[in-house]
Write a protein that holds these residues in place. Structure first.
Motif, PDB file in Angstrom:
ATOM      1  N   ILE A  61       0.839  -1.199   0.000  1.00 53.33           N
ATOM      2  CA  ILE A  61       0.000   0.000   0.000  1.00 53.33           C
ATOM      3  C   ILE A  61       0.877   1.252   0.000  1.00 53.33           C
ATOM      4  CG2 ILE A  61      -1.740   1.305   1.290  1.00 53.33           C
ATOM      5  CD1 ILE A  61      -2.789  -1.212  -0.197  1.00 53.33           C
ATOM      6  N   GLU A  62       1.942   1.246   0.777  1.00 54.16           N
ATOM      7  CA  GLU A  62       2.854   2.394   0.788  1.00 54.16           C
ATOM      8  C   GLU A  62       3.497   2.599  -0.582  1.00 54.16           C
ATOM      9  OE1 GLU A  62       5.235   1.250   4.271  1.00 54.16           O
ATOM     10  OE2 GLU A  62       4.537   3.131   5.189  1.00 54.16           O
ATOM     11  N   LEU A  63       3.875   1.518  -1.254  1.00 54.50           N
ATOM     12  CA  LEU A  63       4.457   1.620  -2.594  1.00 54.50           C
ATOM     13  C   LEU A  63       3.458   2.260  -3.551  1.00 54.50           C
ATOM     14  CD1 LEU A  63       6.735   0.951  -4.653  1.00 54.50           C
ATOM     15  CD2 LEU A  63       5.525  -1.219  -5.043  1.00 54.50           C
ATOM     16  N   LEU A  64       2.219   1.764  -3.548  1.00 58.40           N
ATOM     17  CA  LEU A  64       1.209   2.342  -4.433  1.00 58.40           C
ATOM     18  C   LEU A  64       0.955   3.804  -4.081  1.00 58.40           C
ATOM     19  CD1 LEU A  64      -1.402  -0.545  -4.813  1.00 58.40           C
ATOM     20  CD2 LEU A  64       0.528   0.040  -6.294  1.00 58.40           C
ATOM     21  N   GLY A  65       0.978   4.120  -2.812  1.00 61.34           N
ATOM     22  CA  GLY A  65       0.813   5.505  -2.387  1.00 61.34           C
ATOM     23  C   GLY A  65       1.911   6.404  -2.939  1.00 61.34           C
ATOM     24  N   SER A  66       3.122   5.875  -3.028  1.00 63.93           N
ATOM     25  CA  SER A  66       4.240   6.673  -3.558  1.00 63.93           C
ATOM     26  C   SER A  66       4.058   6.983  -5.035  1.00 63.93           C
ATOM     27  CB  SER A  66       5.575   5.959  -3.322  1.00 63.93           C
ATOM     28  OG  SER A  66       5.750   4.861  -4.211  1.00 63.93           O
ATOM     29  N   TYR A  67       3.226   6.217  -5.720  1.00 66.55           N
ATOM     30  CA  TYR A  67       2.932   6.452  -7.140  1.00 66.55           C
ATOM     31  C   TYR A  67       1.683   7.313  -7.334  1.00 66.55           C
ATOM     32  CZ  TYR A  67       6.073   2.445  -7.961  1.00 66.55           C
ATOM     33  OH  TYR A  67       7.128   1.584  -7.991  1.00 66.55           O
ATOM     34  N   GLY A  68       0.991   7.656  -6.260  1.00 67.81           N
ATOM     35  CA  GLY A  68      -0.215   8.458  -6.371  1.00 67.81           C
ATOM     36  C   GLY A  68      -1.507   7.668  -6.440  1.00 67.81           C
ATOM     37  N   VAL A  69      -1.420   6.366  -6.293  1.00 76.12           N
ATOM     38  CA  VAL A  69      -2.618   5.527  -6.395  1.00 76.12           C
ATOM     39  C   VAL A  69      -3.623   5.848  -5.294  1.00 76.12           C
ATOM     40  CG1 VAL A  69      -3.487   3.148  -6.237  1.00 76.12           C
ATOM     41  CG2 VAL A  69      -1.491   3.666  -7.646  1.00 76.12           C
ATOM     42  N   LEU A  70      -3.144   6.102  -4.085  1.00 76.53           N
ATOM     43  CA  LEU A  70      -4.074   6.365  -2.992  1.00 76.53           C
ATOM     44  C   LEU A  70      -4.825   7.676  -3.178  1.00 76.53           C
ATOM     45  CD1 LEU A  70      -2.044   5.068   0.078  1.00 76.53           C
ATOM     46  CD2 LEU A  70      -3.767   3.870  -1.285  1.00 76.53           C
ATOM     47  N   ASP A  71      -4.257   8.587  -3.952  1.00 83.19           N
ATOM     48  CA  ASP A  71      -4.963   9.827  -4.269  1.00 83.19           C
ATOM     49  C   ASP A  71      -6.069   9.589  -5.297  1.00 83.19           C
ATOM     50  OD1 ASP A  71      -3.275  11.300  -2.584  1.00 83.19           O
ATOM     51  OD2 ASP A  71      -1.818  11.595  -4.193  1.00 83.19           O
ATOM     52  N   ALA A  72      -5.993   8.473  -6.000  1.00 84.42           N
ATOM     53  CA  ALA A  72      -6.946   8.171  -7.072  1.00 84.42           C
ATOM     54  C   ALA A  72      -8.109   7.305  -6.614  1.00 84.42           C
ATOM     55  CB  ALA A  72      -6.211   7.480  -8.233  1.00 84.42           C
ATOM     56  N   VAL A  73      -8.024   6.743  -5.415  1.00 86.15           N
ATOM     57  CA  VAL A  73      -9.085   5.862  -4.920  1.00 86.15           C
ATOM     58  C   VAL A  73      -9.653   6.411  -3.616  1.00 86.15           C
ATOM     59  CG1 VAL A  73      -8.103   3.810  -6.032  1.00 86.15           C
ATOM     60  CG2 VAL A  73      -7.518   4.319  -3.656  1.00 86.15           C
ATOM     61  N   ASP A  74     -10.835   5.928  -3.265  1.00 83.05           N
ATOM     62  CA  ASP A  74     -11.493   6.350  -2.028  1.00 83.05           C
ATOM     63  C   ASP A  74     -11.370   5.315  -0.919  1.00 83.05           C
ATOM     64  OD1 ASP A  74     -12.671   8.708  -3.315  1.00 83.05           O
ATOM     65  OD2 ASP A  74     -13.902   7.243  -4.397  1.00 83.05           O
ATOM     66  N   ILE A  75     -11.123   4.068  -1.304  1.00 81.77           N
ATOM     67  CA  ILE A  75     -11.181   2.928  -0.384  1.00 81.77           C
ATOM     68  C   ILE A  75     -10.019   1.997  -0.698  1.00 81.77           C
ATOM     69  CG2 ILE A  75     -12.555   0.872   0.247  1.00 81.77           C
ATOM     70  CD1 ILE A  75     -14.840   2.887  -1.263  1.00 81.77           C
ATOM     71  N   VAL A  76      -9.469   1.382   0.340  1.00 81.77           N
ATOM     72  CA  VAL A  76      -8.464   0.333   0.164  1.00 81.77           C
ATOM     73  C   VAL A  76      -9.115  -0.975   0.594  1.00 81.77           C
ATOM     74  CG1 VAL A  76      -6.238  -0.539   0.965  1.00 81.77           C
ATOM     75  CG2 VAL A  76      -6.526   1.910   0.524  1.00 81.77           C
ATOM     76  N   SER A  77      -9.043  -1.978  -0.257  1.00 81.14           N
ATOM     77  CA  SER A  77      -9.678  -3.265   0.035  1.00 81.14           C
ATOM     78  C   SER A  77      -8.628  -4.323   0.352  1.00 81.14           C
ATOM     79  CB  SER A  77     -10.495  -3.746  -1.167  1.00 81.14           C
ATOM     80  OG  SER A  77     -11.497  -2.812  -1.473  1.00 81.14           O
ATOM     81  N   VAL A  78      -9.008  -5.254   1.210  1.00 79.15           N
ATOM     82  CA  VAL A  78      -8.138  -6.361   1.568  1.00 79.15           C
ATOM     83  C   VAL A  78      -8.907  -7.672   1.454  1.00 79.15           C
ATOM     84  CG1 VAL A  78      -6.689  -4.962   3.104  1.00 79.15           C
ATOM     85  CG2 VAL A  78      -8.643  -6.196   4.050  1.00 79.15           C
ATOM     86  N   HIS A  79      -8.160  -8.725   1.223  1.00 78.35           N
ATOM     87  CA  HIS A  79      -8.711 -10.082   1.224  1.00 78.35           C
ATOM     88  C   HIS A  79      -7.942 -10.875   2.274  1.00 78.35           C
ATOM     89  CE1 HIS A  79      -9.915  -9.793  -3.318  1.00 78.35           C
ATOM     90  NE2 HIS A  79     -10.588  -8.957  -2.551  1.00 78.35           N
ATOM     91  N   GLY A  80      -8.647 -11.719   2.972  1.00 77.10           N
ATOM     92  CA  GLY A  80      -7.977 -12.533   3.964  1.00 77.10           C
ATOM     93  C   GLY A  80      -8.580 -13.915   4.065  1.00 77.10           C
ATOM     94  N   PHE A  81      -7.689 -14.878   4.196  1.00 74.72           N
ATOM     95  CA  PHE A  81      -8.095 -16.273   4.309  1.00 74.72           C
ATOM     96  C   PHE A  81      -7.316 -16.909   5.452  1.00 74.72           C
ATOM     97  CE2 PHE A  81      -8.590 -14.750   0.032  1.00 74.72           C
ATOM     98  CZ  PHE A  81      -9.923 -15.026  -0.223  1.00 74.72           C
TER      99      PHE A  81
END
Length: 120
Positions: A61-81
């Protein structure tokens, strides 16, 4: 009626995104940012979720944030098993969510979860 749109699914899982071709997820980031711009132009009120990550990885998530992805989305989703693919206890869910909350101010959605009847 469409209530939200999720961009991709498990981008940090080789079965869903070939990070051998895109080892730094730069192409992925460009795709999410471009798609988000188009969605915002067509429907500025539609919530945009980053496709659920699996495994749950705050560094990703931090890596994507460094590219500006977090500025482009409203929600971060996770999957867990838990107890199966992810090999963590079902009681670790709050900790896993908190790991993501620690690296983003976005709401965190659990968009896929499960425990196998045959695994672990």
């Amino acid at each position: 009626m469409i209530e939200a749109v999720m961009l991709w699914n498990e981008p940090n899982n080789l079965s869903h995104w070939d990070f051998k071709i895109d080892p730094e997820w730069k192409m992925f980031a460009e795709m999410v940012i471009t798609a988000s711009k188009v969605i915002r132009r067509l429907n500025p009120d539609l919530p945009i979720a980053l496709g659920g990550i699996s495994p749950i990885d705050p560094n990703f998530i931090e890596l994507l944030g460094s590219y500006g992805v977090l500025d482009a989305v409203d929600i971060v989703s996770v999957h867990g098993f838990p107890l199966d693919w992810n090999h963590w206890s079902i009681h670790d869910w709050p900790k896993k969510i908190d790991e993501i909350r620690a690296v983003t101010g976005k709401p965190v959605w659990v968009s896929e979860a499960g425990v196998s009847s045959f695994g672990a």
